[in-house]
Write an enzyme that holds these catalytic residues in place. Structure first.
Site, PDB file in Angstrom:
ATOM      1  N   LYS A   1       0.851  -1.186   0.000  1.00  0.00           N
ATOM      2  CA  LYS A   1       0.000   0.000   0.000  1.00  0.00           C
ATOM      3  C   LYS A   1       0.891   1.243   0.000  1.00  0.00           C
ATOM      4  CE  LYS A   1      -4.371   0.796   2.365  1.00  0.00           C
ATOM      5  NZ  LYS A   1      -4.941   0.869   3.723  1.00  0.00           N
TER       6      LYS A   1
HETATM    7  C1  E4P Z   1      -8.315   1.385   3.924  1.00  0.00           C
HETATM    8  O1  E4P Z   1      -7.512   0.915   3.186  1.00  0.00           O
HETATM    9  C2  E4P Z   1      -8.111   2.598   4.732  1.00  0.00           C
HETATM   10  O2  E4P Z   1      -6.923   2.536   5.421  1.00  0.00           O
HETATM   11  C3  E4P Z   1      -9.263   2.794   5.652  1.00  0.00           C
HETATM   12  O3  E4P Z   1     -10.472   2.463   4.988  1.00  0.00           O
HETATM   13  C4  E4P Z   1      -9.351   4.126   6.311  1.00  0.00           C
HETATM   14  O4  E4P Z   1     -10.565   4.230   7.011  1.00  0.00           O
HETATM   15  P1  E4P Z   1     -10.852   5.333   8.125  1.00  0.00           P
HETATM   16  O5  E4P Z   1     -11.079   6.634   7.434  1.00  0.00           O
HETATM   17  O6  E4P Z   1     -12.075   4.856   8.812  1.00  0.00           O
HETATM   18  O7  E4P Z   1      -9.647   5.363   9.010  1.00  0.00           O
END
Ligand code: E4P
Length: 216
Positions: A84
């Site tokens: 990522k």
């Molecule tokens: C996914 O890959 C993200 O890291 C995640 O959905 C972030 O979500 P949040 O805004 O609830 O922290």
């Protein structure tokens, strides 16, 4: 639509896997931090033992060289690890390099269709628009998701649209209505998707009638 678990919690991931609802997992540094003093690579390996689909492991370097180095290391943990990278200039440069080496990248922190186009051109395997965080600042995350899906439909880019930062079942329903490839959800949202008071009431009534009729 594939369901990814947006958590690094092994218990939640196992529970969703038993329900057939863990097509993959997304983690981020905040989610890993919530798990306490775990060794990052060992923890990602444990998740990959439970889930055979893509498991995102996020880089924490800020420069291209560091991101590429981390990406190579994480990709070596298991064959289903997806690296990522953030949607920064360095993140997209690293994405392009890792993609050229056959390593899949999930580009995260996407907040505009313009950014999503850049990520696809860089070779991202997944683009993660953050719905909830846009809603949090008074914008509409679902409109962004719709824009990205509409743009991507014009081309045969390999990038899958991964609806992220999902906060409630309406986000999941609308993502499915629009044809998002994937929705990544905290376990709490999957749990909420089960709930309907009429299901509980109906089931209680069926069982009460069954017992009243003298059956066991
Ligand atoms: C996914 O890959 C993200 O890291 C995640 O959905 C972030 O979500 P949040 O805004 O609830 O922290």
């Amino acid at each position: 639509m594939k369901f990814f678990l947006d958590t690094a919690n092994v218990k939640e991931i196992s529970e969703a896997a038993k329900l057939g609802l863990a097509d993959g997992v997304t983690t981020n540094p905040s989610l890993i931090a919530k798990e306490g003093d775990v060794d990052f690579k060992t923890h990602i390996a444990a998740i990959c033992d439970i889930v055979s689909g893509p498991v995102s492991a996020e880089v924490t370097s800020e420069d291209v060289e560091g991101m590429v180095r981390e990406g190579r290391e994480y990709a070596a943990i298991a064959k289903n690890v997806v690296v990522k990278c953030p949607l920064t200039r360095a993140g997209l440069t690293a994405t392009h390099q890792l993609d050229s080496e056959g390593i899949k990248v999930n580009v995260t922190l996407c907040f505009s269709a313009a950014q999503a186009i850049l990520a696809a051109k860089a070779g991202a395997s997944f683009i993660s628009p953050f719905l909830g965080r846009l809603d949090d600042i008074g914008e509409n995350g679902l409109l962004l998701l719709g824009d990205i899906i509409e743009v991507y439909r014009n081309y045969d880019w390999k990038t899958e649209v991964l609806a992220a930062s999902i906060r409630h079942p309406i986000h999941a329903i609308e993502a499915a209505r629009m044809g998002a490839d994937i929705a990544t959800m905290p376990f709490k949202v999957i749990d909420q998707m089960f709930n309907h008071p009429l299901t509980d009431k109906g089931q209680a009534q069926f069982l009460a009638d069954w017992r009243k009729s003298g059956r066991k």
